[in-house]
Write a protein that holds these residues in place. Structure first.
Motif, short mmCIF file in Angstrom:
data_model
loop_
_atom_site.label_atom_id
_atom_site.label_comp_id
_atom_site.label_asym_id
_atom_site.label_seq_id
_atom_site.Cartn_x
_atom_site.Cartn_y
_atom_site.Cartn_z
N ARG A 182 48.28 79.57 1.01
CA ARG A 182 49.69 79.35 0.69
C ARG A 182 50.50 79.55 1.97
NH1 ARG A 182 51.77 83.24 -2.63
NH2 ARG A 182 50.09 84.66 -2.15
N VAL A 225 49.97 79.88 -11.89
CA VAL A 225 49.86 81.34 -11.75
C VAL A 225 48.46 81.73 -11.26
CG1 VAL A 225 49.91 83.52 -13.00
CG2 VAL A 225 51.70 81.84 -13.38
N ILE A 226 47.44 81.06 -11.79
CA ILE A 226 46.07 81.35 -11.35
C ILE A 226 45.90 81.02 -9.87
CG2 ILE A 226 43.65 80.62 -11.59
CD1 ILE A 226 44.21 80.41 -14.62
N GLU A 229 47.49 84.11 1.10
CA GLU A 229 48.68 83.72 1.84
C GLU A 229 48.32 83.50 3.30
OE1 GLU A 229 53.33 84.94 1.62
OE2 GLU A 229 51.86 86.52 1.41
N ALA A 275 56.01 80.01 -4.77
CA ALA A 275 54.94 80.83 -4.22
C ALA A 275 54.14 80.09 -3.16
CB ALA A 275 54.00 81.29 -5.32
N TRP A 299 48.26 80.99 -7.71
CA TRP A 299 49.09 81.96 -7.00
C TRP A 299 48.29 83.24 -6.73
CZ3 TRP A 299 54.66 83.29 -9.01
CH2 TRP A 299 55.32 84.10 -8.11
N ILE A 300 47.49 83.63 -7.71
CA ILE A 300 46.69 84.86 -7.58
C ILE A 300 45.48 84.63 -6.67
CG2 ILE A 300 45.24 86.47 -8.86
CD1 ILE A 300 47.20 86.04 -11.24
N VAL A 301 44.84 83.48 -6.80
CA VAL A 301 43.56 83.23 -6.12
C VAL A 301 43.76 82.79 -4.66
CG1 VAL A 301 41.53 81.72 -6.12
CG2 VAL A 301 42.37 82.68 -8.25
#
Length: 115
Positions: free
Chosen positions: A43, A88-89, A96, A51, A91-93
């Motif tokens: 990301r 969301v998944i 950054e 995000a 975003w977590i996985v």
């Protein structure tokens, strides 16, 4: 298969695009394909809206980020929120993007002259 220059007749390698003897451009030779380097998905810190998930997908797969965002919204609307869950998944996985390190200073300082 050897390639011969149409201008001077000198034999050249298969990957040659110009004649080494006369400099003429070789016609009819297809350019070598550019290698596709798959990078790690992350990301990015710049250009993100929420995000950075859509921006990360667009950068990784060389897509237009606007179309990725539109597709994400459409999937979220028409799949009863499955697009939001996938966002969301991701975003977590997805990690950054790491901060860029400043360049190292290699300045040498003169020795003190003993004033």
């Amino acid at each position: 298969m050897a390639i011969y220059c149409s201008n001077c007749g000198k034999a050249m390698g298969d990957d040659a695009r110009f004649c080494s003897a006369c400099g003429a451009q070789i016609t009819g030779v297809a350019p070598a394909p550019m290698p596709f380097a798959q990078t790690r998905m992350y990301r990015p810190r710049a250009g993100r809206m929420v995000a950075g998930v859509c921006q990360g997908l667009a950068v990784t797969y060389h897509w237009d980020v606007v179309w990725v965002r539109v597709l994400t919204v459409l999937i979220t609307i028409f799949s009863s929120g499955a697009g939001l869950i996938a966002y969301v998944i991701f975003w977590i996985v997805m990690p950054e993007e790491p901060y860029a390190l400043p360049p190292t200073a290699t300045t040498s300082y003169p020795a003190s002259g003993g004033n």
